[in-house]
Design a protein around this motif. Sequence first.
Motif, PDB file in Angstrom:
ATOM      1  N   SER A  17       0.697  -1.266   0.060  1.00  0.00           N
ATOM      2  CA  SER A  17      -0.056   0.096  -0.115  1.00  0.00           C
ATOM      3  C   SER A  17       0.878   1.307   0.164  1.00  0.00           C
ATOM      4  N   ARG A  19       0.095   5.783   0.169  1.00  0.00           N
ATOM      5  CA  ARG A  19      -0.864   6.804   0.259  1.00  0.00           C
ATOM      6  C   ARG A  19      -0.096   8.082  -0.366  1.00  0.00           C
ATOM      7  N   SER A  21      -0.444  12.164  -1.325  1.00  0.00           N
ATOM      8  CA  SER A  21      -0.996  13.151  -0.900  1.00  0.00           C
ATOM      9  C   SER A  21      -1.001  14.386  -1.850  1.00  0.00           C
ATOM     10  N   PHE A  67      -8.338   1.312  -4.559  1.00  0.00           N
ATOM     11  CA  PHE A  67      -7.896   2.660  -4.540  1.00  0.00           C
ATOM     12  C   PHE A  67      -9.179   3.693  -3.980  1.00  0.00           C
ATOM     13  N   THR A  68      -8.759   4.593  -3.062  1.00  0.00           N
ATOM     14  CA  THR A  68      -9.679   5.147  -2.486  1.00  0.00           C
ATOM     15  C   THR A  68      -9.321   6.726  -2.868  1.00  0.00           C
ATOM     16  N   SER A  70      -9.786  10.661  -1.537  1.00  0.00           N
ATOM     17  CA  SER A  70     -10.629  11.446  -0.206  1.00  0.00           C
ATOM     18  C   SER A  70      -9.902  12.981  -0.354  1.00  0.00           C
ATOM     19  N   TYR A  79      -6.350  12.926  -1.083  1.00  0.00           N
ATOM     20  CA  TYR A  79      -5.247  11.818  -0.900  1.00  0.00           C
ATOM     21  C   TYR A  79      -5.806  10.590  -1.725  1.00  0.00           C
ATOM     22  N   GLN A  81      -5.376   6.486  -1.436  1.00  0.00           N
ATOM     23  CA  GLN A  81      -4.906   5.532  -0.883  1.00  0.00           C
ATOM     24  C   GLN A  81      -5.012   4.458  -1.685  1.00  0.00           C
ATOM     25  N   ASN A  83      -4.192   0.389  -2.259  1.00  0.00           N
ATOM     26  CA  ASN A  83      -3.980  -1.061  -1.539  1.00  0.00           C
ATOM     27  C   ASN A  83      -3.872  -2.020  -2.511  1.00  0.00           C
TER      28      ASN A  83
END
Length: 115
Positions: A17, A19, A21, A67-68, A70, A79, A81, A83
């Motif tokens: 994973s 993340r 930004s 993926f997320t 946010s 962001y 995220q 995974n």
Amino acid sequence: QVQLVESGGGLVQPGGSLRLSCVASGSIISIYRMGWYRQAPGKQRELVAAITSISSTAYAGSVKGRFTISRDNAKNTVYLQMNSLKPEDTAVYYCNAHTIANAYWGQGTQVTVSS
């Protein structure tokens, strides 16, 4: 004008994973949509995920469920995220912001998925 600065890329093993930004500055009140794009060597830049000013989201089929995207409005940050990363996710990832008048891009951050 809008300035975008990405961070969080790197080398990760398959299944891992990361993340990403993206911090926005400048005329951020005019932004109605932000997103992440990626470009792999020899391929066109493609949309990965996007989020609107009312937090509606959209994803590429290849990343849906892994993926997320946010946002934290207090920090002017979006962001991504990521995974269950796969080697085919290897690319330069770019943050993007849309206003009515223009589209803005960050400098990109490299994501490499390899064992």
